[in-house]
Design an enzyme around this catalytic site. Structure first.
Site, PDB file in Angstrom:
ATOM      1  N   LYS A  14      17.692   3.800   4.286  1.00  0.00           N
ATOM      2  CA  LYS A  14      17.790   3.988   2.633  1.00  0.00           C
ATOM      3  C   LYS A  14      17.352   5.116   1.938  1.00  0.00           C
ATOM      4  O   LYS A  14      17.912   5.515   1.058  1.00  0.00           O
ATOM      5  CB  LYS A  14      16.464   2.820   2.134  1.00  0.00           C
ATOM      6  N   ARG A  89       9.758  -5.080  -2.719  1.00  0.00           N
ATOM      7  CA  ARG A  89       9.413  -5.437  -1.612  1.00  0.00           C
ATOM      8  C   ARG A  89       8.990  -6.838  -0.985  1.00  0.00           C
ATOM      9  O   ARG A  89       8.772  -7.053   0.092  1.00  0.00           O
ATOM     10  CB  ARG A  89       8.305  -4.238  -0.927  1.00  0.00           C
ATOM     11  N   ARG A 128      11.904   9.863  13.788  1.00  0.00           N
ATOM     12  CA  ARG A 128      11.829  10.652  12.305  1.00  0.00           C
ATOM     13  C   ARG A 128      10.417  11.222  12.508  1.00  0.00           C
ATOM     14  O   ARG A 128      10.059  12.255  12.048  1.00  0.00           O
ATOM     15  CB  ARG A 128      12.181  10.019  11.343  1.00  0.00           C
ATOM     16  N   ARG A 130       7.192  10.441  11.545  1.00  0.00           N
ATOM     17  CA  ARG A 130       6.173  10.548  10.468  1.00  0.00           C
ATOM     18  C   ARG A 130       5.039   9.991  10.992  1.00  0.00           C
ATOM     19  O   ARG A 130       4.880   9.453  11.964  1.00  0.00           O
ATOM     20  CB  ARG A 130       6.886   9.538   9.320  1.00  0.00           C
ATOM     21  N   ARG A 141       5.375  -2.735  10.379  1.00  0.00           N
ATOM     22  CA  ARG A 141       6.237  -2.634   9.220  1.00  0.00           C
ATOM     23  C   ARG A 141       7.367  -3.334   9.467  1.00  0.00           C
ATOM     24  O   ARG A 141       7.968  -4.018   8.321  1.00  0.00           O
ATOM     25  CB  ARG A 141       6.535  -1.062   9.100  1.00  0.00           C
TER      26      ARG A 141
HETATM   27  P1  ADP Z   1      10.042   3.047   5.090  1.00  0.00           P
HETATM   28  O1  ADP Z   1      11.239   3.919   4.624  1.00  0.00           O
HETATM   29  O2  ADP Z   1       9.539   2.983   6.496  1.00  0.00           O
HETATM   30  O3  ADP Z   1      10.647   1.343   4.848  1.00  0.00           O
HETATM   31  P2  ADP Z   1       8.565   3.667   2.679  1.00  0.00           P
HETATM   32  O4  ADP Z   1       8.722   5.195   2.668  1.00  0.00           O
HETATM   33  O5  ADP Z   1       9.446   3.021   1.885  1.00  0.00           O
HETATM   34  O6  ADP Z   1       8.774   3.350   4.453  1.00  0.00           O
HETATM   35  O7  ADP Z   1       7.153   3.186   2.471  1.00  0.00           O
HETATM   36  C1  ADP Z   1       6.055   3.738   3.446  1.00  0.00           C
HETATM   37  C2  ADP Z   1       4.701   2.716   3.130  1.00  0.00           C
HETATM   38  O8  ADP Z   1       4.701   2.744   1.632  1.00  0.00           O
HETATM   39  C3  ADP Z   1       5.099   1.202   3.304  1.00  0.00           C
HETATM   40  O9  ADP Z   1       4.904   0.918   4.742  1.00  0.00           O
HETATM   41  C4  ADP Z   1       3.993   0.500   2.389  1.00  0.00           C
HETATM   42  O10 ADP Z   1       2.756   0.590   3.099  1.00  0.00           O
HETATM   43  C5  ADP Z   1       3.936   1.640   1.254  1.00  0.00           C
HETATM   44  N1  ADP Z   1       4.984   1.042   0.289  1.00  0.00           N
HETATM   45  C6  ADP Z   1       6.245   1.598  -0.399  1.00  0.00           C
HETATM   46  N2  ADP Z   1       6.868   0.781  -1.092  1.00  0.00           N
HETATM   47  C7  ADP Z   1       6.070  -0.059  -1.376  1.00  0.00           C
HETATM   48  C8  ADP Z   1       6.048  -1.480  -2.451  1.00  0.00           C
HETATM   49  N3  ADP Z   1       7.303  -1.531  -3.030  1.00  0.00           N
HETATM   50  N4  ADP Z   1       5.009  -2.108  -2.033  1.00  0.00           N
HETATM   51  C9  ADP Z   1       3.786  -2.185  -1.511  1.00  0.00           C
HETATM   52  N5  ADP Z   1       3.830  -1.095  -0.457  1.00  0.00           N
HETATM   53  C10 ADP Z   1       4.847  -0.129  -0.605  1.00  0.00           C
END
Ligand code: ADP
Length: 182
Positions: A14, A89, A128, A130, A141
């Protein structure tokens, strides 16, 4: 200019695709993950509240993310179009977004679901590297995604907004499919 929501499991690509399409369309790429990571790095009050959830791979509480999105979409650069990456989310966030977009009269054009098979996802995340990409956190996750985020597929299907794009191909192929769509 388009208003797009990107759905997809963690590791679906994404972020990469959202950035490409945002550059292509000259619209802001609004990634709640990026905004939250910056807040953690800068030790802001938001960052301090979000950190423990992110470290475990849990969702940050809705009230924090919802406030962040509301403020971001109010910015002058976001009045003509945007890509939301990582938000909504869960169903509560999607309902909040629905009423916010109604209120500001900015309907979203498409919700794109980037589809990638489960076995590919964990592999990509491990690559990746992180800091929140350890095996245990990744497993959590994916679980959080299945339980809380994947119901959004039906949510947007019922609203006739959902478009599926195959995320299990070379980056260029995914980008080409997305450009065709918009
Ligand atoms: P990934 O690409 O692995 O899905 P993101 O960079 O989108 O990860 O998000 C990393 C973390 O940030 C998530 O695991 C969560 O803890 C938090 N996070 C991101 N967006 C949201 C959201 N809309 N609601 C709640 N937590 C969020």
């Amino acid at each position: 200019m388009p208003r797009l929501i990107f759905l997809g499991a963690p590791g679906a690509g994404k972020g990469t695709q959202a950035k490409l399409i945002a550059d292509f369309c000259k619209i802001p790429h609004v990634s709640t993950g990026d905004i939250l990571r910056a807040a953690v790095a800068n030790q802001t009050s938001l960052g301090l509240q979000a950190k423990s959830y992110m470290d475990k791979g849990d969702l940050v509480p809705d009230q924090l993310v919802v406030a962040l999105i509301q403020e971001r979409l109010n910015n002058s650069d976001a009045q003509k179009g945007w890509i939301l990456d990582g938000f909504p989310r869960n169903v509560a966030q999607a309902e909040f977004l629905d009423s916010l977009l109604n209120e500001i009269d900015q309907p979203c054009d498409y919700v794109v679901n980037l589809e990638v098979p489960d076995e590919v996802l964990a592999h990509r995340m491990l690559e990746r590297g992180r800091t929140d990409d350890t095996e245990e956190v990744i497993r959590n996750r994916l679980k959080v995604y299945r339980e809380q985020t994947s119901p959004l597929i039906d949510f947007y299907l019922m609203r006739k907004k959902l478009t599926v794009v195959n995320g299990n191909q070379f980056m260029e192929g995914v980008a080409a499919d997305l450009k065709k769509l918009i």
